[in-house]
Design a protein around this motif. Structure first.
Motif, short mmCIF file in Angstrom:
data_model
loop_
_atom_site.label_atom_id
_atom_site.label_comp_id
_atom_site.label_asym_id
_atom_site.label_seq_id
_atom_site.Cartn_x
_atom_site.Cartn_y
_atom_site.Cartn_z
N PHE A 402 46.22 -0.02 13.41
CA PHE A 402 45.36 -0.80 14.40
C PHE A 402 44.11 -1.12 13.72
O PHE A 402 43.15 -0.20 13.70
N LEU A 403 43.73 -2.23 13.02
CA LEU A 403 42.61 -2.61 12.21
C LEU A 403 41.58 -3.36 13.20
O LEU A 403 42.06 -4.12 13.83
N SER A 404 40.62 -3.15 13.05
CA SER A 404 39.50 -3.88 14.34
C SER A 404 38.09 -3.92 13.67
O SER A 404 37.66 -3.22 13.05
N ALA A 405 37.33 -4.88 14.31
CA ALA A 405 35.83 -4.95 14.19
C ALA A 405 35.38 -5.89 15.12
O ALA A 405 36.18 -6.40 15.79
N GLY A 406 34.04 -6.14 15.03
CA GLY A 406 33.36 -6.99 15.98
C GLY A 406 33.07 -8.39 15.55
O GLY A 406 33.54 -8.57 14.32
N ALA A 407 32.56 -9.17 16.21
CA ALA A 407 32.05 -10.30 15.90
C ALA A 407 30.87 -10.26 14.59
O ALA A 407 30.14 -9.55 14.54
N THR A 408 30.93 -11.55 14.04
CA THR A 408 29.93 -11.55 12.62
C THR A 408 28.56 -11.41 13.06
O THR A 408 27.91 -10.56 12.52
N ASN A 409 28.00 -11.76 14.19
CA ASN A 409 26.91 -11.95 15.06
C ASN A 409 26.94 -10.72 15.91
O ASN A 409 26.97 -10.54 17.14
N GLY A 410 26.82 -9.44 14.97
CA GLY A 410 26.89 -8.39 15.84
C GLY A 410 27.27 -7.26 15.00
O GLY A 410 26.95 -5.96 15.06
N ASP A 411 28.43 -7.55 14.23
CA ASP A 411 29.03 -6.50 13.25
C ASP A 411 29.46 -7.05 11.93
O ASP A 411 30.55 -6.74 11.47
N GLY A 412 28.71 -7.96 11.43
CA GLY A 412 28.92 -8.80 10.18
C GLY A 412 28.95 -7.93 9.03
O GLY A 412 29.69 -8.06 8.17
N TRP A 413 28.32 -6.73 9.17
CA TRP A 413 28.16 -5.85 7.99
C TRP A 413 29.54 -5.42 7.54
O TRP A 413 29.47 -4.87 6.45
N VAL A 414 30.09 -5.00 8.48
CA VAL A 414 31.53 -4.35 8.11
C VAL A 414 32.78 -5.20 7.54
O VAL A 414 33.72 -4.87 7.39
N ASP A 415 32.46 -6.75 8.01
CA ASP A 415 33.52 -7.54 7.11
C ASP A 415 34.78 -7.67 7.94
O ASP A 415 35.79 -7.06 7.47
N ALA A 416 34.81 -8.10 8.99
CA ALA A 416 36.16 -8.26 9.72
C ALA A 416 37.23 -8.86 9.04
O ALA A 416 38.11 -8.61 8.89
N LYS A 417 36.73 -10.05 8.41
CA LYS A 417 37.94 -11.00 7.82
C LYS A 417 38.66 -10.00 6.54
O LYS A 417 39.57 -10.33 6.23
N GLY A 418 37.47 -9.15 5.55
CA GLY A 418 38.02 -8.50 4.66
C GLY A 418 38.78 -7.45 5.23
O GLY A 418 40.02 -6.88 4.39
N THR A 419 38.61 -6.87 6.30
CA THR A 419 39.60 -5.78 6.96
C THR A 419 40.89 -6.48 7.35
O THR A 419 42.07 -6.03 6.86
N PHE A 420 40.74 -7.66 7.93
CA PHE A 420 42.18 -8.30 8.16
C PHE A 420 43.02 -8.60 7.02
O PHE A 420 44.22 -8.46 6.83
N LEU A 421 42.21 -9.00 5.79
CA LEU A 421 42.88 -9.56 4.41
C LEU A 421 43.52 -8.40 3.95
O LEU A 421 44.66 -8.21 3.36
N ALA A 422 42.78 -7.18 4.16
CA ALA A 422 43.38 -5.94 3.57
C ALA A 422 44.70 -5.65 4.48
O ALA A 422 45.75 -5.18 3.71
#
Length: 486
Positions: A402-422
C-alpha cells in the motif's frame, strides 16, 4: 562438610575462571582500535574522494520560494528522464516471459543494482541477536485489554566489544486472543524505553525536520500526535489494529543505527565494520533499519502469541523508505504500508518534484544510502541510475503493498504522483506473477483509494502524516491478513 567445601571450591574456581575471562576480554578490547570519529561532513567528503568527485549538484530548496533552487511543483517540468528501466527485460536485452526467469535471473539482477548503487550491501554474515523480554505489562488500549512486552535484542558484539547495539522493540497483543495473532510493526519510538542516543527521530508516525525540508510538509510541527490518529482525533492506529483482533509492535530505528552520518562507524554498521568507515557499496541506514526489522520478525517467529506469517510493516517519511526497503528484501513480511516515503523510497528517482536525488546525496541524508549513490548527483545524472523505484516495488511482488502520501499543499516534498507512477510501473511484474496491478496508469483524483489489486495507492488531503490512510490500509490488509476481530 566435605561436600560443602567441595562445592565452595568449585564455585571459587568458577569465579576465578570468569574473572580471568573478563580480564582477558577487557585486555582484548583495550588492544582494539576505537571506532573512527568523523563528522558527517568529513565522511561525506571521504566518499567523494573515493569516487574522485570534486563537487555535487545542489539539491532543491524546500523552504525559500524565492530561491533559484526552490523545489519544482510544476508537472510540466517533472519528467526530465521519462524512460524508466524495464523490470521485465534482462540486462542482455532478452525479455522476461515467465515467473521462473523473473525469480532466477531478472530479480537477482535488480537486487544487485540496488545493492551496489542505491542502498548498499548487508554483510554476508551479520551478528546474531539474542532477544530478552525486559518487561511485561497489562493495560487497556481503547477498550481492548492487551499485554505489552518490552524487548531488547542484544546484538552479539564479541567480534568488536567496543560497540554495543541493543535493539528496542515493544509488542502488544490482545489478552483475549484465542491463538496467534497477526501483527503490524511500525518503525517508530517506544515511549516506555530509553531513547537511544536521545535522537528526536524516533518519534512515531513522523520524522524530525529534514535538512532543506519542505515548509508545507509539516516538518517542525509536533510529531507525537500527528500521524497517530485516523483524522479528526479519531482512534489511534494502534486502536484500529486491535479492533481487527490483531496485535502491533513498535521498533526503534535509532537503537539499530543512528540517524546521522557521524554514526556510521557505530551502530550495527559500525559493529560489522569494527568501527571503520564504510566502503562505497556498504549498507546505509535504510538497510540497517530494515535489517533490524527482519531481526524483530525473527523474534516474532519464536513468540507463541504472534502469527509471524502474517506480520506487516509500516513506516512514515524516512521510515516509509525503510519500510519499502524491508519489504523488498525480506520475503517473510506479508504486507507493507509505505507512507510518504519520497526520494530514496517509493518515489521515482527520475522525477523532478519536491525532494530529488541531490538532496539525499547531500551531507544531511547521504548516510541513508550506499556511498555509490553520490555519483548520480554529479557527475552522472538520474537517468544513469541502473534501476528506479518502480523496481523496488516490484521486488515486493507478489506480496501486497500500500503506497500513500498526502496532498501537494502539505506533503508535496515527497511526490505523491511519483510514488503512484512507481506503483503503476511495477504492475507488469505483479501481473507476470499472477497478481493484480493498480488497475490504471492515470493518476487518480485525491482521496481515491486504488485497493483492488496487490499494488495499492491513495493520496489523502491532509499533510505529512499517515493518519488518514490507516483505515484504508486496514481495509486493504483485511483481504490478506486472515485474523478477525472476536
Amino acid at each position: 562438610m566435605n561436600r560443602i567445601l567441595e562445592l565452595v571450591g568449585v564455585s571459587a574456581v568458577v569465579l576465578v575462571i570468569a574473572a580471568g575471562v573478563g580480564a582477558a576480554r577487557a585486555q582484548e578490547s583495550a588492544a582494539l582500535p576505537p571506532p573512527v570519529e568523523m563528522t558527517a561532513q568529513q565522511d561525506h567528503q571521504r566518499i567523494m574522494d573515493l569516487l574522485h568527485i570534486t563537487s555535487l549538484r545542489r539539491g532543491r530548496d524546500g523552504m525559500n520560494r524565492q530561491s533559484p533552487f526552490y523545489a519544482n511543483y510544476d508537472e510540466s517540468k517533472a519528467n526530465p528522464y521519462p524512460n524508466l528501466p524495464d523490470p521485465l527485460v534482462l540486462k542482455h536485452g532478452k525479455p522476461v516471459k515467465n515467473a521462473r526467469t523473473w525469480w532466477k535471473q531478472r530479480r537477482p539482477e535488480i537486487v544487485e543494482d540496488f545493492d551496489s548503487e542505491i542502498y548498499g550491501r548487508v554483510p554476508k554474515k551479520t551478528p546474531k541477536v539474542k532477544w530478552e523480554v525486559t518487561g511485561t505489562s497489562n493495560e487497556t488500549v481503547g477498550e481492548v485489554p492487551v499485554v505489552t512486552k518490552q524487548l531488547v535484542g542484544h546484538v552479539d558484539n564479541s567480534s568488536y566489544p567496543l560497540i554495543k547495539v541493543d535493539v528496542q522493540l515493544s509488542l502488544t497483543t490482545p489478552v483475549n486472543a484465542t491463538g496467534r495473532v497477526p501483527v503490524i510493526m511500525e518503525f517508530g519510538f517506544n515511549f516506555r524505553g530509553p531513547r537511544p542516543g536521545g535522537s528526536p527521530s524516533n518519534n512515531p508516525g513522523g520524522a524530525p525536520p529534514r535538512p532543506g525540508g519542505n515548509p508545507l510538509s509539516g516538518a517542525g510541527l509536533p510529531l507525537a500526535g500527528r500521524g497517530q490518529f485516523g483524522g479528526g482525533g479519531g482512534p489511534s492506529w494502534q486502536q484500529q489494529v486491535l479492533a481487527k483482533g490483531w496485535g502491533y509492535a513498535i521498533l526503534s530505528p535509532n537503537s539499530i543505527q543512528a540517524d546521522n552520518g557521524a554514526g556510521l562507524t557505530k551502530g550495527i554498521i559500525g559493529l560489522c565494520n569494527k568501527g571503520q568507515p564504510r566502503k562505497l557499496d556498504d549498507w546505509g541506514a535504510l538497510r540497517a533499519w530494515a535489517w533490524g526489522a527482519s531481526r524483530a520478525l525473527d523474534y516474532f517467529e519464536t513468540d507463541n502469541s504472534v502469527d509471524a506469517r502474517q506480520a506487516g510493516i509500516e513506516g512514515h517519511s524516512r521510515y516509509g523508505k525503510a519500510t519499502i526497503v524491508a519489504m523488498a528484501y525480506d520475503p517473510r513480511f506479508a504486507i507493507a504500508f509505505v507512507s510518504s516515503s519520497g526520494e530514496g523510497g517509493a518515489k521515482l528517482h527520475r522525477r523532478d518534484w519536491g525532494e530529488i536525488v541531490e538532496n539525499v546525496a547531500g551531507t544531511g541524508e547521504y548516510y541513508w544510502m550506499a556511498g555509490n549513490f553520490l555519483k548520480y548527483a554529479g557527475p552522472l545524472n538520474w537517468g544513469d541510475l541502473p534501476v528506479d523505484s518502480h523496481e523496488l516495488v516490484a521486488l515486493c511482488a507478489p506480496r501486497p503493498v500500500f503506497l500513500s502520501a498526502g496532498a501537494t499543499n502539505g506533503d508535496g516534498w515527497v511526490d505523491a504522483k511519483g510514488t503512484f507512477l512507481a506503483g503503476a510501473a511495477a504492475g507488469p511484474v505483479y501481473k507476470l506473477l499472477g497478481k493484480k496491478d493498480l488497475g490504471t496508469t492515470e493518476f487518480p483524483p485525491i482521496e481515491t483509494p486504488l485497493i483492488d489489486g496487490e499494488v495499492a495507492f491513495r493520496q489523502h488531503s491532509a499533510g505529512h502524516t499517515p493518519g488518514p490512510n490507516w483505515p484504508v490500509f486496514l481495509t486493504f490488509a483485511e483481504r490478506y491478513i486472515k485474523g478477525r476481530a472476536r
